[in-house]
Design an enzyme around this catalytic site. Sequence first.
Site: not given
Ligand code: NAD
Length: 335
Positions: A154-155, A174, A206, A232-233, A258, A263
Amino acid sequence: MKIAVFSTKAYDRRFLDEENEKHNHEIDYFEAHMRVASAPLAKGYDAVCVFVNDTLDESTLEILKQGGTSVIALRCAGFNNVDLQAAQRLGMLVVRVPAYSPYAVAEHTVALMLAMNRKIHRAHNRVHDGNFALDGLLGFDLHGKTVGVVGTGKIGEVFIRIMKGFGCHVHAYDIAVNPACEAVGAKYVDLPTLFETSDIISLHCPLNPDTHHMIDEVAIERMKKGVMIINTSRGGLIDAAELIAGLKTGKIGNVGLDVYEEEADLFFEDLSGKVIQDDVFARLLSFPNVIITGHQAFFTSNALQNISDTTLTNISLVEAGKPCPNLVVPEALKA
Ligand code: NAD
């Protein structure tokens, strides 16, 4: 349900109280983080509501279960801080907020990238000091650069759309292709190729055993000289000691963070005036070409409202015995 909310800040209380007018749960707020030492505070609460830096390991979950808690409501997407197998064994349900605003996080990623590239943080300080010299503030055009995006969920997808708007080439990696990203022109490549070809690398996957320290010495060695890395992950995606080594040699040109692996003892607290004990973090802060924000990418009013809405809806569905789409199920049990 009777809910104990942990790691509460004033903004959590404000948005949860507003949303709870629709749900009428009985909510008590605790500032403490959830961990073994604080778990007894939740005695008598049906549900415990926690955030990213709370620790729900086996021992903590056992104390919660003994105290009568049967629902763990994460007000975040990631669930790397919960022992799902233990929760399953103890008959506890874990619910989360899978999406609250991919825009908030993607836009903050862009903010870090732009601020880092055009040295906005340094320029702001200089101008306030009456220094209008431009030396040291040189940036580069984003247009035409290659941005490597790891994780195209999504992000990652929202971030890719924004980058395409800047006129960037996008290389994506991905474990599952997102056709919407391909449709806007992202090219999927393998991870080594992404590292080798990207001017900017942004992490959106993730944290799990496969992705832990995916940015390490070997990965950095593959990267272009002067590469910009944005995370930011989750902090654990990067080996911070290796990041520092790459910054010191100049291999890494800019870093925007971020999140940080350690942390939990720092972020979301006002520690001004205190001595930072984490030497790795302190070293990162000392670089002029590193910007760090304290896990604030999610922090928009839209996201906080969505988090509160989904969290309380999750709990209401569980209480009513209805299927909850945001139940977190361990991978092994899915199979
Ligand atoms: P999402 O589940 O929609 O997308 C995650 C993507 O990562 C998926 O497409 C998945 O297939 C892919 N993935 C899984 N394992 C992988 C790997 N080994 N190599 C490459 N890609 C892989 O999640 P999202 O909503 O897009 O969020 C992504 C990340 O952002 C979350 O896991 C979270 O850690 C982080 N996040 C951070 C904040 C913040 O405030 N900094 C807020 C929300 C989420």
